[in-house]
Design a protein around this motif. Structure first.
Motif, PDB file in Angstrom:
ATOM      1  N   SER A  73       0.877  -1.160   0.000  1.00 60.47           N
ATOM      2  CA  SER A  73       0.000   0.000   0.000  1.00 60.47           C
ATOM      3  C   SER A  73       0.919   1.215   0.000  1.00 60.47           C
ATOM      4  O   SER A  73       2.107   1.093  -0.290  1.00 60.47           O
ATOM      5  CB  SER A  73      -0.886  -0.010   1.249  1.00 60.47           C
ATOM      6  OG  SER A  73      -0.087   0.116   2.410  1.00 60.47           O
ATOM      7  N   VAL A 123     -11.364   1.638  -3.936  1.00 66.48           N
ATOM      8  CA  VAL A 123      -9.912   1.563  -3.754  1.00 66.48           C
ATOM      9  C   VAL A 123      -9.406   2.811  -3.039  1.00 66.48           C
ATOM     10  O   VAL A 123      -8.631   2.736  -2.075  1.00 66.48           O
ATOM     11  CB  VAL A 123      -9.210   1.378  -5.114  1.00 66.48           C
ATOM     12  CG1 VAL A 123      -7.712   1.671  -4.997  1.00 66.48           C
ATOM     13  CG2 VAL A 123      -9.415  -0.043  -5.633  1.00 66.48           C
ATOM     14  N   GLN A 160      -8.142   2.629   0.856  1.00 65.28           N
ATOM     15  CA  GLN A 160      -6.733   2.902   1.123  1.00 65.28           C
ATOM     16  C   GLN A 160      -6.547   4.024   2.136  1.00 65.28           C
ATOM     17  O   GLN A 160      -5.510   4.101   2.797  1.00 65.28           O
ATOM     18  CB  GLN A 160      -6.006   3.238  -0.177  1.00 65.28           C
ATOM     19  CG  GLN A 160      -5.756   2.025  -1.062  1.00 65.28           C
ATOM     20  CD  GLN A 160      -4.533   2.184  -1.927  1.00 65.28           C
ATOM     21  OE1 GLN A 160      -4.538   2.929  -2.894  1.00 65.28           O
ATOM     22  NE2 GLN A 160      -3.462   1.493  -1.550  1.00 65.28           N
ATOM     23  N   ILE A 176      -6.675  -5.978  -6.646  1.00 64.91           N
ATOM     24  CA  ILE A 176      -7.659  -5.428  -7.575  1.00 64.91           C
ATOM     25  C   ILE A 176      -8.198  -6.584  -8.396  1.00 64.91           C
ATOM     26  O   ILE A 176      -7.478  -7.202  -9.174  1.00 64.91           O
ATOM     27  CB  ILE A 176      -7.039  -4.339  -8.468  1.00 64.91           C
ATOM     28  CG1 ILE A 176      -6.463  -3.217  -7.596  1.00 64.91           C
ATOM     29  CG2 ILE A 176      -8.070  -3.784  -9.435  1.00 64.91           C
ATOM     30  CD1 ILE A 176      -5.651  -2.199  -8.372  1.00 64.91           C
ATOM     31  N   TYR A 211      -4.134   3.595  -7.818  1.00 62.21           N
ATOM     32  CA  TYR A 211      -3.775   2.834  -6.627  1.00 62.21           C
ATOM     33  C   TYR A 211      -2.500   3.393  -6.007  1.00 62.21           C
ATOM     34  O   TYR A 211      -1.520   3.681  -6.705  1.00 62.21           O
ATOM     35  CB  TYR A 211      -3.571   1.361  -6.984  1.00 62.21           C
ATOM     36  CG  TYR A 211      -3.208   0.493  -5.808  1.00 62.21           C
ATOM     37  CD1 TYR A 211      -4.192   0.035  -4.945  1.00 62.21           C
ATOM     38  CD2 TYR A 211      -1.887   0.163  -5.537  1.00 62.21           C
ATOM     39  CE1 TYR A 211      -3.866  -0.751  -3.847  1.00 62.21           C
ATOM     40  CE2 TYR A 211      -1.543  -0.621  -4.453  1.00 62.21           C
ATOM     41  CZ  TYR A 211      -2.541  -1.072  -3.605  1.00 62.21           C
ATOM     42  OH  TYR A 211      -2.210  -1.841  -2.522  1.00 62.21           O
ATOM     43  N   PRO A 265       0.024  -2.977  -6.341  1.00 59.59           N
ATOM     44  CA  PRO A 265      -1.102  -3.849  -5.996  1.00 59.59           C
ATOM     45  C   PRO A 265      -0.886  -5.301  -6.405  1.00 59.59           C
ATOM     46  O   PRO A 265      -0.006  -5.629  -7.207  1.00 59.59           O
ATOM     47  CB  PRO A 265      -2.254  -3.240  -6.793  1.00 59.59           C
ATOM     48  CG  PRO A 265      -1.575  -2.741  -8.044  1.00 59.59           C
ATOM     49  CD  PRO A 265      -0.221  -2.221  -7.572  1.00 59.59           C
TER      50      PRO A 265
END
Length: 790
Positions: free
Chosen positions: A300, A372, A376, A385, A400, A404
């Motif tokens: 992340s 998403v 996050q 995803i 993102y 990911p």
């Protein structure tokens, strides 16, 4: 760039430090001198080239559209001139290359701030286009402390030029970025995005960076560069200086080169003399060979998960398949319910969260991007995803934050043609399903062959096998007696023969059977024994988590059985409670989890039995304290801190209607905050403001680039008890000192706290501040101490 790796290369040092010696005023943007005093810029470049620099940075660090226009200059003009001056210096010296220098925007990206991701990509792209036109040889993206902004900058450069991209980020002494990302996450993201060279600069001196560069060298195969500050800032005779001289700096840089750096240079406080001594001491050192690092990592913006250690749990509950309540939530745009499913799985022990929002009657692409982004901001876990639509996949991968997990690609040519270019561009670890043009092979050999085709084709796109995870597909045993055995054989052979990690959606095995968890948990254990690395499963299932934790104990993954003991000796309620009826969730829990809607509802319910002050004292402040303690302990990071603050704000809005003139201790203290004259970076100041307001303080924010007189005048007029000053740039700390001196003269009773990346406790003491806030929560705690003394 042909010399890279053949010999140690040298970047230049600080521009602002040298320009200050030439008369750059406190707070004056160095980029303005490209147009007003070009000869001075040429002289600085010439000095570094003479000292032995192989690459010099154009004077364009802050020449992004946001900062330039505040200074009344068009960014294209400043950038073109800056690169042209560097190009001229190189031509005159007869050697060297020119790097377009791109610094941070000075803004937080959404959802933490107000800068849209695509707006940031365009701004950095504009800088890159102009720099390339002016003759830059490469691009240096530096002093970045947010992986999301790093991604925007890299995409902006790579979508607009073909120049090599060097990226250096700014870590604290614990190896953390401002937004929580660590060294492993940074390396994984930048490798995925296709950076050519990565490393670190600013924030720390060479002594502090030495340990960090060793850690970075162990987790990436990319070339490294290191540009430290000349130690830490101090003050002497009214002037700011750095405490590491040229000789000492060079000694440390020799050790950094021996630790694996291929490019070394300097940042704040360094001068041509620092570089000269470094070149003299290090020029004959060989470049160490790049290590063969092939880690499978997803991230992340604040954390990384590495495959190949303990088995990984991928939470499966954000998926409409077989879930009528979830389908309705998608139709109703019930984002709180969807996010609640993610938080519940996080609390239950998931390492990664699968996100699948595919439903025929909704706009999947729009919903995927919303979920998403929002998820996050609440959870530090990496996401998977999960979509069969390439357009949805492309949009989600683009926005993102991190690297990911991508679910999925098959062994069909059309699928690989659609998905592999996305993985190559945006970075990611992709799950390969062993589905061929003829469907799912019935034999283990057929699935091994399909896996090999996926791996070989990925390599043609420049995607290494470390970024491929193979799923040999779990089939229902109710439809075929040997289904589980075929899957397990394929799983074991893929892991053993092809050398890639594996995943399975384990719950499929029990489809159509009663008491499904009995079969699913048994199959899960068999798969783990066969070498399964990741399971897409329901972490809220006690039976599945019992099987997982027991396996980790028995296989040696759970040191001293600590995780098992912790899980089964606690008396907490079972995970999943965040999607219980809203009335059952406490206000404190909603704030700690960052759930705004739940916090608002809980405050409304509590208002029936508690006063506003009681809610503040017994629910909101304890929740914020708990979150703050986790932030200070670095177990929770900036995005989650701000979401909790947002949840507290939602509760405060409810409480205001019930306060009836009551005032908390905090509300009796007025705080004036500002970024000092000449400094346009307000990220840190804005974070402090949000937290102070959510602790109930009355905060007056004067913004950025605020003259000392305006700060003092406002503080006196508003009868402030505390003034908070922020500075990021070394060229503006003198303005902070001027402001403090004026406050001491005209309002000596007002307390002063300071903060910013270039400050230290010692420097804060030297300039007369009452308190130095090493982070946002430290500033809040100081304000609370003052409020209690009123």
């Amino acid at each position: 760039m042909s010399r890279l790796g053949r010999e140690l290369l040298f970047f230049d040092g600080a521009m602002g430090t040298v320009l200050q010696e030439k008369g750059l005023a406190a707070g004056e943007a160095p980029e303005l001198w490209n147009l007003s005093r070009p000869q001075d810029i040429l002289d600085v470049h010439a000095a570094y080239l003479e000292a032995g620099a192989d690459i010099i940075s154009a004077n364009t660090f802050g020449a992004n559209p946001f900062k330039c226009r505040e200074n009344g200059v068009e960014p294209e003009e400043s950038i073109f001139k800056g690169v042209s001056l560097a190009r001229q210096a190189v031509q005159t010296a007869g050697h060297g290359a020119v790097a377009l220098d791109i610094g941070p925007s000075g803004k937080l990206l959404c959802p933490m701030g107000d800068l849209q991701f695509e707006e940031a990509v365009e701004a950095f792209g504009q800088m890159a286009r102009t720099g390339a036109e002016a003759g830059a040889d490469c691009v240096l993206i530096e002093t970045m402390n947010d992986l999301y902004e790093v991604k925007a900058a890299v995409l902006g450069v790579k979508e607009n030029t073909l120049l090599p991209v060097f990226v250096t980020t700014t870590f604290d002494e614990d190896g953390k970025l401002l937004t929580g990302g660590d060294i492993h996450a940074m390396a994984a993201v930048l490798e995925g995005l296709g950076a050519d060279v990565i490393g670190m600069n600013c924030g720390l001196g060479p002594k502090q960076m030495l340990g960090l560069i060793k850690e970075l060298r162990a987790c990436t195969s990319l070339p490294l560069m290191v540009n430290p500050n000349a130690g830490l800032p101090k003050e002497r005779d009214g002037q700011t200086y750095y405490d590491v001289g040229p000789e000492e700096f060079a000694e440390y840089m020799r050790e950094i080169a021996r630790a694996g750096a291929w490019i070394v240079g300097g940042c704040c406080g360094t001068t041509p003399e620092h570089l000269l001594r470094t070149v003299q001491l290090c020029k004959n050192l060989p470049c160490l060979p790049l290590p063969d690092v092939h880690k499978t990592i997803v991230t992340s913006g604040s954390s990384a998960v590495e495959f190949g250690r303990e088995p990984i749990i991928i939470g499966e509950r954000i998926n409409p398949t077989g879930k009528s309540r979830f389908k309705q939530a998608l139709r109703d745009n019930d984002l709180p319910f969807i996010l609640g499913e993610g938080i519940a799985q996080q609390d239950a022990g998931a390492h990664i969260l699968d996100v699948n929002v595919g439903l025929p009657e909704i706009d999947e692409r729009s919903m995927m991007c919303r979920v998403v982004t929002e998820l996050q901001s609440l959870s530090p876990l990496p996401l998977q995803i999960d979509t069969s639509d390439p357009d949805t996949m492309s949009s989600a991968m683009r926005i993102y934050n991190g690297k990911p997990l991508v679910n999925s690609v098959t062994a069909k040519r059309a699928s690989m043609k659609a998905i592999f270019p996305l993985v190559k561009k945006y970075g990611g670890v992709v799950i390969g399903l062993t589905i061929t043009e003829d469907g799912i092979p019935e034999t283990a050999q057929g699935r091994v062959d399909a896996a090999k085709l996926i791996i070989d084709t990925a390599e043609e796109y420049g995607i290494g096998r470390q970024d491929i995870i193979i799923d040999p597909l779990t089939m229902a045993v109710s439809a075929g007696q040997d289904a589980a055995l075929v899957t397990l054989e394929a799983l074991s052979r893929i892991r053993r023969e092809l050398g890639v990690y594996t995943s399975l959606g384990v719950s499929n095995v029990s489809f159509g059977l009663p008491q499904r968890e009995n079969v699913t948990s048994a199959f899960f254990l068999m798969a783990l024994q066969a070498g399964l690395n990741a399971a897409i499963m329901n972490p809220i299932s006690p039976a599945m988590m019992c099987a997982y934790r027991s396996f980790c104990v028995l296989s040696g993954h759970d040191g001293n059985c600590m995780a098992y003991i912790e899980a089964y000796t606690q008396s907490e309620s079972p995970a999943g409670s965040v999607n219980a009826p809203a009335s059952e969730i406490s206000l404190r829990e909603a704030i700690e989890k960052g759930l705004k809607d739940r916090a608002s509802h809980a405050a409304e319910e509590l208002a029936k039995t508690m006063t506003g002050l009681e809610m503040i004292d017994h629910e909101i402040v304890p929740a914020l304290d708990a979150v703050g303690q986790r932030f200070e302990a670095k177990t929770l990071f900036l995005p989650q801190l701000l979401m909790s603050a947002g949840a507290a704000k939602a509760a405060f809005e409810v409480i205001k209607t019930h306060m009836n003139g009551q005032a908390s201790e905090q509300s009796r203290l007025t705080i004036v905050i500002a970024t000092v004259k000449g400094d346009v970076h307000d990220i840190g100041k804005n974070i402090v403001k949000v937290l102070l307001e959510n602790y109930g303080f009355h905060v007056i924010d004067l913004g950025r680039d605020v003259p000392p007189g305006a700060i003092v005048e406002t503080a006196k007029r508003e009868k402030a008890g505390l003034v908070g000053l922020s500075a990021l740039m070394t060229t503006t700390v003198a303005s902070m000192k001027d402001t403090i001196e004026l406050l001491h003269h005209e309002a000596p009773d007002i307390k002063i706290m300071v903060g910013g990346a270039v400050l230290t406790q010692e420097y804060a003491d030297m300039i007369g501040a009452d308190f130095y806030g090493a982070d946002a929560m430290a500033s809040v705690r100081y304000a609370m101490q003052l409020a209690e003394s009123l």
